[in-house]
Design an enzyme around this catalytic site. Structure first.
Site, PDB file in Angstrom:
ATOM      1  N   SER A 179      29.309  61.263  67.910  1.00 25.78           N
ATOM      2  CA  SER A 179      30.999  61.168  67.805  1.00 25.78           C
ATOM      3  C   SER A 179      31.821  61.815  67.023  1.00 25.78           C
ATOM      4  O   SER A 179      31.274  62.090  65.810  1.00 25.78           O
ATOM      5  CB  SER A 179      31.754  60.087  68.176  1.00 25.78           C
ATOM      6  OG  SER A 179      31.430  59.217  66.637  1.00 25.78           O
ATOM      7  N   HIS A 182      31.219  59.149  64.018  1.00 24.86           N
ATOM      8  CA  HIS A 182      30.174  58.909  63.572  1.00 24.86           C
ATOM      9  C   HIS A 182      30.369  60.477  62.706  1.00 24.86           C
ATOM     10  O   HIS A 182      29.212  60.499  61.370  1.00 24.86           O
ATOM     11  CB  HIS A 182      29.112  59.389  64.497  1.00 24.86           C
ATOM     12  CG  HIS A 182      28.495  57.277  64.755  1.00 24.86           C
ATOM     13  ND1 HIS A 182      29.116  57.214  66.324  1.00 24.86           N
ATOM     14  CD2 HIS A 182      28.093  56.377  64.672  1.00 24.86           C
ATOM     15  CE1 HIS A 182      28.875  56.458  66.153  1.00 24.86           C
ATOM     16  NE2 HIS A 182      28.306  55.431  65.973  1.00 24.86           N
TER      17      HIS A 182
HETATM   18  N1  USQ Z   1      26.517  50.401  75.279  1.00 26.20           N
HETATM   19  C1  USQ Z   1      26.958  49.554  76.229  1.00 26.20           C
HETATM   20  N2  USQ Z   1      27.690  49.915  77.588  1.00 26.20           N
HETATM   21  C2  USQ Z   1      28.266  49.488  76.480  1.00 26.20           C
HETATM   22  C3  USQ Z   1      28.923  49.515  75.644  1.00 26.20           C
HETATM   23  C4  USQ Z   1      28.045  50.016  74.725  1.00 26.20           C
HETATM   24  O1  USQ Z   1      25.722  50.600  77.517  1.00 26.20           O
HETATM   25  O2  USQ Z   1      29.032  48.653  76.887  1.00 26.20           O
HETATM   26  C5  USQ Z   1      25.662  51.107  74.732  1.00 26.20           C
HETATM   27  C6  USQ Z   1      26.364  53.292  73.851  1.00 26.20           C
HETATM   28  O3  USQ Z   1      26.665  53.738  74.948  1.00 26.20           O
HETATM   29  C7  USQ Z   1      25.638  53.168  72.557  1.00 26.20           C
HETATM   30  C8  USQ Z   1      25.771  51.949  72.789  1.00 26.20           C
HETATM   31  O4  USQ Z   1      25.686  50.835  73.173  1.00 26.20           O
HETATM   32  O5  USQ Z   1      24.609  53.930  73.307  1.00 26.20           O
HETATM   33  C9  USQ Z   1      26.088  51.619  71.136  1.00 26.20           C
HETATM   34  O6  USQ Z   1      27.836  51.444  71.800  1.00 26.20           O
HETATM   35  P1  USQ Z   1      28.694  50.816  70.350  1.00 26.20           P
HETATM   36  O7  USQ Z   1      29.776  51.016  70.849  1.00 26.20           O
HETATM   37  O8  USQ Z   1      28.126  49.304  70.254  1.00 26.20           O
HETATM   38  O9  USQ Z   1      27.975  50.823  68.881  1.00 26.20           O
HETATM   39  P2  USQ Z   1      28.996  52.900  68.763  1.00 26.20           P
HETATM   40  O10 USQ Z   1      29.668  52.848  69.259  1.00 26.20           O
HETATM   41  O11 USQ Z   1      27.775  53.431  67.397  1.00 26.20           O
HETATM   42  O12 USQ Z   1      29.379  52.071  67.517  1.00 26.20           O
HETATM   43  C10 USQ Z   1      29.304  50.239  66.612  1.00 26.20           C
HETATM   44  C11 USQ Z   1      30.507  50.696  65.677  1.00 26.20           C
HETATM   45  C12 USQ Z   1      30.608  51.810  64.941  1.00 26.20           C
HETATM   46  C13 USQ Z   1      29.332  51.812  63.751  1.00 26.20           C
HETATM   47  C14 USQ Z   1      27.910  51.651  64.886  1.00 26.20           C
HETATM   48  C15 USQ Z   1      26.879  52.016  64.564  1.00 26.20           C
HETATM   49  O13 USQ Z   1      31.826  50.534  66.476  1.00 26.20           O
HETATM   50  O14 USQ Z   1      31.267  51.323  63.336  1.00 26.20           O
HETATM   51  O15 USQ Z   1      29.208  52.876  63.139  1.00 26.20           O
HETATM   52  O16 USQ Z   1      27.731  50.680  65.679  1.00 26.20           O
HETATM   53  S1  USQ Z   1      25.188  52.645  64.772  1.00 26.20           S
HETATM   54  O17 USQ Z   1      25.109  52.225  66.503  1.00 26.20           O
HETATM   55  O18 USQ Z   1      24.250  52.298  64.741  1.00 26.20           O
HETATM   56  O19 USQ Z   1      25.391  54.028  64.416  1.00 26.20           O
END
Ligand code: USQ
Ligand code: NAD
Length: 396
Positions: A179, A182
Site C-alpha cells: 500500500s 507501507h
Molecule cells: N483483513 C481481513 N479482514 C479484515 C481486515 C483485514 O481479511 O476485516 C486482512 C487484510 O486483507 C490483510 C490482513 O488482514 O491481509 C491485515 O490487515 P490489517 O488491516 O489488520 O493490517 P494492515 O493493513 O497490514 O496494517 C496494520 C496497521 C499498520 C501496520 C501493519 C503491520 O494498520 O499500521 O503497519 O498492520 S503489517 O501487516 O505487518 O504490515
C-alpha cells in the site's frame, strides 16, 4: 533515560509512554492529534472511550505520582521539531507519529499524498533535529513487517547477505510493500539508513506486525488512562476487528480466501519491545532492524480461532478482497533479535481473547455497524467515501 515518544496520543504511543514512565524513565510525548481528526473525517470513534491528552497526563500524575511532559505540534513543522528536541534533550526518540492505516492511504490521491508527505517529511525533520542537536540520540522508529511484502524467500531482519556473480555483499532486504502507507515506511527506512551512514546516527527500525489487544498493566489502572481501540473498515486491524464482529453477531470478514499470513503481536509485547530497544541502543552509525512480532497466522486462522473461542454463535464470511495482495504465498520471517534481548512473547491464548470479548461487550453500544465493512478499494483511484480531500482535516 530521557525518552521522547512521538505520536504519544495514539493506540501504541500512549501505553508505551506509560510503560516507560512506570519503569522510571523520564518521558515526554508529542502529538498533533491528527488521529483524532481522521475519526472526525471518517465519522467514527474509538470503541473504548479515550480522554484528551491533557486529561490523560493529569490522570497519570494522580495515579503514579510521575510526570509525563507533552509537546503538542506537527512533526512536519521543522522549527517545532528542532525546538522540541533541543528543549527535552532526549537520549532516545521513539517515533510512532505517522498516518498508519493502509486503507486510508489508498482512498484517493489526496490521502496517498498526505500519508507519504506526513510520514516521510516528519521523519526527515526528526533526523535533521538529531543530526544538528546530538547525533548520539538513539532513534527507535516504528516500521512495519508489510515493508517486506510476501517474497518467495525467507524474510531476514532488515539485511540480506547476497552472492551475485561470485561477489558477496550485505544489502538492505528488498522491499515489495502492499500500500502507499507501507511504501512510506520503506522510504523512511532508506532515509534513516542513509542518516546512519552520513551522520553516524544510531537507529533501530522496528518492523512490527499487526498489533492486537486493548490494554496494558498501566492503562488498566484508571479508565482515564485507556488507549484507543479501532474497529472500522479503514483504521481497525484484523484481529481487533474480528473480536468486535463476533460480539456484535456480525460475520467475521475474511478478505479473499484468507490464506494471507501476517505476523501478530500483543500490545503488552509492543510496549516491552520498545523498552528493550531503547535500553539497548544501536551503535553509532548502526542501522539496526528488528522484526517485531511474536507469531504468525493466516487471516482465516485468526477468524477460525475467534469464532471457536466466542461463547455465542460466530460466522465467517469470505468477502471479495478490496486489496491487491497475494493470498496464497510462502511466509517464513525471522524474529529472534528481540527475543535475544529478553522479550518473553505473549502468544494468542483463550485468556487473551476472552479478555478482549469482555472489553468489547462493555462498550459495544458505541459501535457504528455501518463502519464495519471495507469501503476502500485498492483498484479504484476514486471511491464513494464522503470525504476525499484528506489532509485538509488532518492538517488543520
Ligand atoms: N483483513 C481481513 N479482514 C479484515 C481486515 C483485514 O481479511 O476485516 C486482512 C487484510 O486483507 C490483510 C490482513 O488482514 O491481509 C491485515 O490487515 P490489517 O488491516 O489488520 O493490517 P494492515 O493493513 O497490514 O496494517 C496494520 C496497521 C499498520 C501496520 C501493519 C503491520 O494498520 O499500521 O503497519 O498492520 S503489517 O501487516 O505487518 O504490515
Ligand atoms: P495511531 O494512529 O493510533 O497513532 C499515531 C499517532 O501519531 C496519532 O496519535 C497521530 O495523531 C500522531 N501523528 C500522526 N502524524 C503526526 C504528525 N505529523 N505530527 C505529530 N503527531 C502525528 O497509530 P498506532 O496504531 O499507535 O501506530 C503507531 C505506529 O506504529 C505507526 O507508525 C504505525 O505505522 C506503527 N505500527 C502500527 C501497527 C498497528 O497494528 N497498530 C503495526 C505495525 C506498526
Amino acid at each position: 533515560m530521557r525518552i521522547l515518544v512521538l505520536g504519544g496520543d495514539g493506540y501504541l504511543g500512549w501505553p508505551t509512554a506509560l510503560h516507560l514512565g512506570a519503569l522510571g524513565h523520564d518521558v515526554a510525548v508529542n502529538d498533533n492529534f491528527a488521529r483524532r481528526r481522521y475519526d472526525e473525517e471518517m465519522g467514527v470513534e474509538s470503541l473504548v472511550p479515550i480522554c484528551t491528552l491533557e486529561e490523560r497526563v493529569t490522570a497519570w500524575a494522580e495515579v503514579s505520582g510521575n510526570t509525563i511532559g507533552s509537546y503538542v505540534g506537527d512533526l512536519c513543522d521543522a522549527p517545532f521539531v528542532h525546538k522540541m528536541v533541543g528543549d527535552f534533550r532526549p537520549d532516545t526518540i521513539v517515533h510512532f507519529g505517522e498516518q498508519r492505516a493502509a486503507p486510508y492511504s489508498m482512498i484517493d490521491q489526496a490521502h496517498c499524498v498526505y500519508t507519504q508527505t506526513n510520514n516521510i517529511v516528519g521523519t526527515l525533520n526528526v533526523m535533521y533535529a538529531i543530526a544538528d542537536i546530538d547525533r548520539d540520540i538513539h532513534l527507535v522508529k516504528l516500521g512495519t513487517m508489510g515493508e517486506y511484502g510476501t517474497p518467495n524467500i525467507d524474510i531476514e531482519e532488515g539485511w540480506l547477505e547476497v552472492e551475485h556473480n561470485g561477489r558477496r555483499d550485505r544489502v538492505l532486504y528488498p522491499k515489495r510493500p502492499g500500500s502507499f502507507y507501507h511504501l512510506s515506511k520503506v522510504h523512511d527506512s532508506h532515509n534513516i539508513e542513509f542518516g546512519c551512514r552520513i551522520w553516524g546516527m544510531r537507529a533501530t527500525d522496528l518492523n512490527q506486525g499487526v498489533v492486537y489487544g486493548a490494554d496494558t498493566e498501566q492503562t488498566k489502572l484508571d479508565p482515564r488512562l485507556a488507549t484507543r481501540f479501532d474497529y472500522d473498515g479503514v483504521f481497525g486491524t484484523v484481529l481487533n476487528r474480528m473480536v468486535i464482529q463476533a460480539v456484535l453477531g456480525h460475520p467475521l470478514t475474511v478478505y479473499g480466501n484468507g490464506s494471507q499470513t501476517r505476523g501478530l503481536i500483543n500490545l503488552v509485547d509492543t510496549v516491552e519491545c520498545i523498552r528493550l530497544a531503547s535500553e539497548n541502543p544501536a551503535d553509532r552509525g548502526e542501522f539496526r532492524v528488528f522484526n517485531q512480532f511474536t507469531e504468525h497466522l493466516s487471516v482465516r486462522q485468526i477468524a477460525e480461532t475467534i469464532a471457536e473461542e466466542y461463547p455465542g454463535e460466530a460466522t465467517i464470511e469470505m468477502v471479495d478482497n478490496p486489496r491487491v495482495e497475494a493470498e496464497d504465498h510462502y511466509y517464513n520471517a525471522k524474529h529472534t533479535a528481540l527475543v535475544d534481548l529478553g522479550l518473553k512473547p505473549t502468544l494468542l491464548s483463550m485468556a487473551l481473547i476472552d479478555h478482549l470479548f469482555e472489553v468489547v461487550e462493555r462498550h459495544k453500544d458505541r459501535v457504528d455497524l455501518a463502519a464495519i465493512m471495507p469501503t476502500v478499494s485498492w483498484r479504484a483511484t476514486t471511491n464513494e467515501l464522503p470525504h476525499t480531500s484528506a489532509g485538509a482535516l488532518a492538517q488543520t
